[in-house]
Design an enzyme around this catalytic site. Structure first.
Site, mmCIF file in Angstrom:
data_model
loop_
_atom_site.group_PDB
_atom_site.id
_atom_site.type_symbol
_atom_site.label_atom_id
_atom_site.label_comp_id
_atom_site.label_asym_id
_atom_site.label_seq_id
_atom_site.Cartn_x
_atom_site.Cartn_y
_atom_site.Cartn_z
ATOM 1 N N HIS A 68 1.001 -0.387 -4.076
ATOM 2 C CA HIS A 68 2.365 -0.913 -3.949
ATOM 3 C C HIS A 68 3.345 -0.195 -4.876
ATOM 4 O O HIS A 68 4.551 -0.218 -4.638
ATOM 5 C CB HIS A 68 2.372 -2.423 -4.201
ATOM 6 C CG HIS A 68 1.883 -3.212 -3.032
ATOM 7 N ND1 HIS A 68 2.253 -4.512 -2.783
ATOM 8 C CD2 HIS A 68 1.061 -2.870 -2.008
ATOM 9 C CE1 HIS A 68 1.671 -4.940 -1.666
ATOM 10 N NE2 HIS A 68 0.933 -3.970 -1.184
ATOM 11 N N PRO A 163 3.761 -1.568 4.298
ATOM 12 C CA PRO A 163 3.383 -2.049 5.625
ATOM 13 C C PRO A 163 3.132 -3.557 5.635
ATOM 14 O O PRO A 163 2.735 -4.129 4.629
ATOM 15 C CB PRO A 163 2.091 -1.273 5.934
ATOM 16 C CG PRO A 163 1.589 -0.780 4.635
ATOM 17 C CD PRO A 163 2.743 -0.694 3.696
ATOM 18 N N HIS A 194 -9.576 -2.802 1.720
ATOM 19 C CA HIS A 194 -9.763 -4.222 2.049
ATOM 20 C C HIS A 194 -11.252 -4.572 2.120
ATOM 21 O O HIS A 194 -11.617 -5.594 2.682
ATOM 22 C CB HIS A 194 -9.043 -4.574 3.356
ATOM 23 C CG HIS A 194 -7.544 -4.577 3.212
ATOM 24 N ND1 HIS A 194 -6.680 -4.785 4.274
ATOM 25 C CD2 HIS A 194 -6.743 -4.407 2.121
ATOM 26 C CE1 HIS A 194 -5.424 -4.726 3.847
ATOM 27 N NE2 HIS A 194 -5.435 -4.492 2.548
ATOM 28 N N THR A 248 -19.414 -8.736 2.197
ATOM 29 C CA THR A 248 -19.692 -8.400 0.788
ATOM 30 C C THR A 248 -18.356 -8.414 0.041
ATOM 31 O O THR A 248 -17.771 -7.364 -0.235
ATOM 32 C CB THR A 248 -20.356 -7.006 0.658
ATOM 33 O OG1 THR A 248 -19.537 -6.031 1.345
ATOM 34 C CG2 THR A 248 -21.746 -6.979 1.274
ATOM 35 N N ASP A 253 -17.734 -1.096 -0.612
ATOM 36 C CA ASP A 253 -18.708 -0.431 0.265
ATOM 37 C C ASP A 253 -18.075 -0.243 1.644
ATOM 38 O O ASP A 253 -16.866 -0.449 1.798
ATOM 39 C CB ASP A 253 -19.999 -1.266 0.344
ATOM 40 C CG ASP A 253 -19.737 -2.681 0.856
ATOM 41 O OD1 ASP A 253 -18.632 -2.935 1.399
ATOM 42 O OD2 ASP A 253 -20.622 -3.538 0.715
#
Ligand code: HEM
Ligand SMILES: *[C@@H]1O[C@H](CO)[C@@H](O)[C@H](O)[C@H]1NC(C)=O
Ligand SMILES: *[C@@H]1O[C@H](CO)[C@@H](O)[C@H](O)[C@H]1NC(C)=O
Ligand SMILES: *[C@@H]1O[C@H](CO)[C@@H](O)[C@H](O)[C@H]1NC(C)=O
Ligand SMILES: *[C@@H]1O[C@H](CO)[C@@H](O)[C@H](O)[C@H]1NC(C)=O
Ligand SMILES: *[C@@H]1O[C@H](CO)[C@@H](O)[C@H](O)[C@H]1NC(C)=O
Ligand SMILES: *[C@@H]1O[C@H](CO)[C@@H](O)[C@H](O)[C@H]1NC(C)=O
Ligand SMILES: *[C@@H]1O[C@H](CO)[C@@H](O)[C@H](O)[C@H]1NC(C)=O
Ligand SMILES: *[C@@H]1O[C@H](CO)[C@@H](O)[C@H](O)[C@H]1NC(C)=O
Length: 346
Positions: A68, A163, A194, A248, A253
């Site tokens: 950001h 966005p 994310h 997770t 990952d």
């Protein structure tokens, strides 16, 4: 043509560094603080480890803070400024959402103790993001350094440049392109952040109830997951938190991409990377889903590209002493670190 200006006021040393896009990028180097603050990464890591004991989410929050920062005027620490008229902290994507400012303050204070007036807040955000990814189990990389902090923030730009969770894929791509990023690999690889962190109900609950006025849920949302999410978000507009990666939640990952393949992306902006028919992002999701090494390698490259985002016009920068306020003119003195960036003076 890049140049730096030295302005010496009558009573005070005032150093304002003026730089262009190419100058800033050329100057970023992982060895930037090797002479002036060799322990910078250890100091940042130490504070991060301490913060993560009681707040495991902090790693995700700091990665988002860097993102950001970079999408608004480039990576210049502008998101950290508190000036009430311009602060980006209350822009729509940040208000009651972006977090981790106190931890950045702790890092800055520790660094001012050890190597005063040397490490910019923008660089602290960048190193903190990399160390956060590592702490959560993701890749490490050599972080290009040498950014300067802005003398201003821009709330209206923060409102438009970042966005949104309900934006169509083409609009999201356009916002990446607007800051000079790639519209396929950068969009998919960076969205892979994310893989950790949380989101509030209002950022995805429109997918659970009467999606686009259809009276039903989002057809691209797994029904089992939708039922679970309706329990967490019983009505629309709530601020309850859930995990962005339902599988997770705190690990960096590639399960985020596996989730997209079974329609378990939490945000609409996540799921459309996979569910948009014919989009060039679909193959990249599949690639990252089957090959974590490929994801990690591309994520690192994309993070470095994002860390290179600079303002489109020349700006005046400084090493802020307190990340929340621009320096008073009297307190800025040329440090060795800054001198290293002086290529010419007028
Ligand atoms: C592609 C467009 C993107 C959209 C629409 C988007 C949107 C969002 C939203 C709505 C949230 C939840 C905020 C809340 O509920 O308070 C979130 C969280 C997060 N975002 Fe993004 N994001 C995008 C890209 C990125 C990128 C490029 C990164 C970093 C490289 C990133 C890192 C994160 C992280 C780590 C969190 C969790 C933060 C926490 O738990 O404190 N996002 N994002
Ligand atoms: C570097 O920082 C770490 C973490 O704060 C500290 O433990 C270590 O003693 C420091 N090393 C030097 C050479 O200052
Ligand atoms: C930010 O959120 C607070 C509530 O915490 C609200 O009072 C304020 O109006 C919001 N600011 C903006 C600019 O939307
Ligand atoms: C802030 O950003 C807007 C675009 O949203 C731009 O028009 C304006 O010139 C910027 N203000 C400053 C002071 O840079
Ligand atoms: C869904 O939204 C549409 C359009 O806003 C509205 O006409 C309709 O009544 C809503 N249906 C339900 C079940 O809420
Ligand atoms: C969601 O938030 C509401 C209002 O803040 C609260 O009453 C409710 O217990 C929360 N539900 C869950 C499942 O966390
Ligand atoms: C929804 O999730 C369940 C459980 O994770 C999975 O077995 C199923 O295949 C998913 N459905 C779709 C349409 O991907
Ligand atoms: C996974 O990706 C890496 C990096 O792109 C590549 O070197 C490797 O061959 C790939 N592995 C497989 C099994 O495709
Ligand atoms: C720095 O000096 C300029 C010109 O004298 C003045 O306009 C500005 O307000 C000063 N800024 C601060 C933070 O003191």
């Amino acid at each position: 043509m890049a140049f730096v200006r030295h302005i010496v006021a009558a009573l005070f040393y005032v150093v304002l560094l003026e730089r262009s896009v190419s100058f800033a990028q050329d100057q970023l180097t992982p060895t930037f603080y090797d002479q002036t603050c060799p322990n910078v990464t250890n100091i940042i890591r130490g504070i991060l480890l301490n913060a993560a004991i009681n707040d495991p989410r902090i790693t995700a929050s700091l990665v988002r803070l860097h993102f950001h920062d970079c999408f608004v005027q480039g990576c210049d620490g502008s998101i950290l400024l508190d000036d009430p008229d311009t602060t980006e902290k209350v822009a729509l994507p940040n208000n009651n959402s972006a977090r981790g400012y106190e931890v950045i303050d702790q890092m800055k204070a520790a660094l001012e103790n050890v190597c005063a007036q040397t490490v910019s807040c923008a660089d602290i955000l960048t190193i903190a993001a990399e160390e956060s990814v590592v702490l959560a189990g993701g890749p490490s990389w050599k972080v290009p350094l040498g950014r300067l902090d802005s003398r201003s923030a821009n709330r209206s730009l923060a409102n438009t440049a970042l966005p949104g969770f309900n934006e169509p894929l083409d609009d999201i791509k356009a916002k990446f392109a607007a800051v000079g990023l790639d519209t396929s690999v950068d969009v998919v690889a960076l969205s892979g952040a994310h893989t950790f962190g949380r989101a509030q109900c209002f950022t995805f609950d429109q997918r659970l109830y009467n999606f686009s006025g259809t009276g039903d849920q989002d057809p691209d949302l797994n029904e089992t997951l939708a039922a679970r999410l309706r329990e967490i978000c019983p009505t629309v507009g709530l601020t309850n938190l859930t995990n962005l990666d339902q599988t997770t939640p705190d690990v960096f990952d590639n399960t985020y991409f596996k989730n997209l393949q079974v329609e378990e992306g939490l945000l609409r902006s996540d799921q459309i990377l996979f569910s948009t028919q014919g989009a060039d992002t679909v193959g990249i999701v599949n690639d990252f889903s089957s090959n974590q090494t490929a994801f990690f390698e591309d994520f690192v490259e994309s993070m470095i590209r994002m860390g290179n985002i600079r303002p489109l016009a020349d700006v005046i920068g400084e090493v802020r002493l307190n990340c929340r306020v621009v320096n008073a003119n009297i307190s800025i003195a040329a440090t060795d670190a800054e001198d290293a960036r002086l290529v010419s003076s007028t």
